[in-house]
Design an enzyme around this catalytic site. Sequence first.
Site, PDB file in Angstrom:
ATOM      1  N   LYS A 118      16.950  -8.909  -7.836  1.00  0.00           N
ATOM      2  CA  LYS A 118      15.944  -8.519  -8.826  1.00  0.00           C
ATOM      3  C   LYS A 118      16.678  -7.940 -10.048  1.00  0.00           C
ATOM      4  O   LYS A 118      17.563  -7.112  -9.896  1.00  0.00           O
ATOM      5  CB  LYS A 118      15.026  -7.462  -8.216  1.00  0.00           C
ATOM      6  CG  LYS A 118      13.741  -7.229  -8.946  1.00  0.00           C
ATOM      7  CD  LYS A 118      12.712  -6.547  -8.030  1.00  0.00           C
ATOM      8  CE  LYS A 118      11.351  -6.479  -8.669  1.00  0.00           C
ATOM      9  NZ  LYS A 118      10.331  -5.970  -7.736  1.00  0.00           N
ATOM     10  N   GLU A 149      -2.421  -3.106   2.259  1.00  0.00           N
ATOM     11  CA  GLU A 149      -3.440  -2.070   2.048  1.00  0.00           C
ATOM     12  C   GLU A 149      -4.427  -1.988   3.206  1.00  0.00           C
ATOM     13  O   GLU A 149      -4.885  -0.906   3.562  1.00  0.00           O
ATOM     14  CB  GLU A 149      -4.180  -2.320   0.743  1.00  0.00           C
ATOM     15  CG  GLU A 149      -3.365  -2.016  -0.515  1.00  0.00           C
ATOM     16  CD  GLU A 149      -2.420  -3.131  -0.905  1.00  0.00           C
ATOM     17  OE1 GLU A 149      -2.409  -4.187  -0.231  1.00  0.00           O
ATOM     18  OE2 GLU A 149      -1.669  -2.959  -1.882  1.00  0.00           O
ATOM     19  N   ARG A 190      -9.517  -5.029  -1.123  1.00  0.00           N
ATOM     20  CA  ARG A 190      -9.284  -5.881   0.068  1.00  0.00           C
ATOM     21  C   ARG A 190      -9.406  -5.085   1.370  1.00  0.00           C
ATOM     22  O   ARG A 190      -9.380  -5.649   2.450  1.00  0.00           O
ATOM     23  CB  ARG A 190      -7.946  -6.578  -0.008  1.00  0.00           C
ATOM     24  CG  ARG A 190      -6.742  -5.711  -0.077  1.00  0.00           C
ATOM     25  CD  ARG A 190      -5.439  -6.485  -0.006  1.00  0.00           C
ATOM     26  NE  ARG A 190      -5.408  -7.681  -0.830  1.00  0.00           N
ATOM     27  CZ  ARG A 190      -4.362  -8.513  -0.897  1.00  0.00           C
ATOM     28  NH1 ARG A 190      -3.287  -8.267  -0.199  1.00  0.00           N
ATOM     29  NH2 ARG A 190      -4.374  -9.579  -1.657  1.00  0.00           N
TER      30      ARG A 190
END
Length: 641
Positions: free
Chosen positions: A290, A375, A403
């Site tokens: 990254k 989540e 969600r």
Amino acid sequence: MSELSDQTTAGLLPGIKTPADLKRLDPDQLTLLAAEIRDFLVAKVSRTGGHLGPNLGVVETTLALHRVFDSPRDRVLFDTGHQAYVHKMVTGRQDGFERLRQRGGLSGYPSQAESEHDLIENSHASTALSYADGISKAFALRGEERHTVAVVGDGALTGGMCWEALNNIASAKNRLVIIVNDNGRSYAPTIGGLADHLSTLRLNPGYERVLDLVKDALGSTPVVGKPVYEVLHAVKKGIKDAVSPQPMFEDLGIKYLGPVDGHDIQAMESALRRAKGFNAPVIVHAVTRKGYGYRPAEDDEADCLHGPGAFAIETGKLLAAPSVKWTNVFAEELVAIADERPDVVGITAAMAEPTGIAALQKKYPERTYDVGIAEQHAVTSAAGLAMGGLHPVVAVYATFLNRAFDQVLLDVAMHGLPVTIVLDRAGITGPDGPSHYGIWDMSVFGAVPGLRIAAPRDATTLREELREAVAVDDGPTIVRFPTGSVAADLPALRRVGPVDVLREDDRKDILLVAVGAFAKLGMEVAERVAGQGYGVTVVDPRWVRPVPIELASLSRGHRLVVTLEDGIRAGGVGDAVASMLRDAGVSVPLRDLGVPAGFHPHGTRAEILTSLGLTAQDIARDVTEWVSQLEEAAAEHQPQG
Ligand SMILES: Cc1ncc(C[n+]2csc(CCOP(=O)(O)OP(=O)(O)O)c2C)c(N)n1
Ligand SMILES: CC(=O)[C@@H](O)[C@H](O)COP(=O)(O)O
Ligand SMILES: [Mg+2]
């Protein structure tokens, strides 16, 4: 010389208008192009802000996939879509980067309105493999020999939907190429068993040597360009893609190719051509870095410049002066609470730093859990922690709690468990666009029996309401606040039950119920309307669902009640107040102001709120209009003579 090579002096990138233009480049030109793309990304994102780190990491992977496959006939999906800048650059949108993530400008995520090459516009992670499963099934059923390619981050892979999808992909056996873009990080290093498994794969001794070689060579300069070009040449003869049987995926029925050096275009192309030829589900495990190629990003311990605002190219340092964010206030108060309450623990879904949980993690690592981008699991795991006698504080961005509705409703609320969920970035956020807008929570979660929602208006009430929330031991609580700098304290004149009276006028013309951070806006509206000769009282309910019954007595006798919330109107606080007033027998006209339920475009928070008429000027004009209409109506009903 191909016409492209004539552009070597002007650079290759301007000549890349479609993926077909990539297919004419030779290996040296590709390496040069990759360096130009990195220069472009750093230059543009340093001005607009955006997802720099992720996109620096997928340059070669994106070039390779667009040389091997034929988008848009073959469909290319990104999970999450924040890593699609290079894809946009090679599909005709380089000019758009001047206004990246700005109102009317290029979206920071794929956008079907922008290009036929784009599909998934949702910025929520862990969805691409489910889309890919469906698309590949559709191609198979329609007899179309088209490929589906999904680029999935290692962080996204920690989301449950990915595993539901893999289960189906394995049995469907359709042609489907999954590129796992494994840079070992979400924001922070990716957590969990899967991450550990991936790291065992990438700990091929050859990799460490190659990656150290790249890093050392980059040592000499902070900015991309020539050094990266030389280094990538040096490693070209480095790692070859290795076909190694991979029990975890192979047992699932999915072939595995890798680990492949995701920064070696030839290696990636070779692996992708092999994968394409399987005409079956196959994972290509690309090992990437990254922020690759831009030293300030590579060296950024927090998140490899995952999504910075505008920054100085030389240093990677943000240009904007630091300010006290809502998140900072939350983080500080959470640690203070944790000092006093050993039962309080924290949960993050791979966003410890952005949500402020990192502060708790730093002081109490044993009382802080990073569950990955998961989540739903975060909420039900919190239910388990509460069943075990603890009081968990789950911190997520408001949009990502959507969600986990079922988990909040049945795993937490139905059991009356003491779980506090802190929703950062609640309301209109801005640059990330519609799938990031935290506008649903007060409506959707307002329907959950036993759940209480607090909406602080400033730092003082955030601290207060967070403490009130973690003091609740018979059910769940939510504390929600917006993105950005925390509002200046707005003191109350008095408190009626949980409701703060911020401004009072005995003429009882208008009662303005201003929710959370909109209290400041409400006070500005009140000043304007008072200037028209009306008496305006402003109250902040503080706890907004269920709505405080004290609003009934506060509303009684007024000519008009106006509610104002940074959330959708449908089923929002305004609707709930109207319903409560009806039930209480208080018949006062009510007008509810908020965000229309919809998928609103990206821009700054101020621009979007302005576009929705949620400014002091617009609201004051509306309120004055409404109350004068009531006056006229009343006058018409006066007995004549
Ligand atoms: C459901 C959901 N939760 C949280 C986020 C916030 N988020 C955006 S990108 C990101 C990290 C993604 O990591 P990875 O998939 O490995 O991609 P990388 O940034 O490393 O390229 C997170 C947590 C999100 N987009 N969706
Ligand atoms: C892609 C994603 O979901 C996050 O990176 C998001 O862009 C962060 O938003 P903030 O900038 O508000 O932290
Ligand atoms: Mg990652």
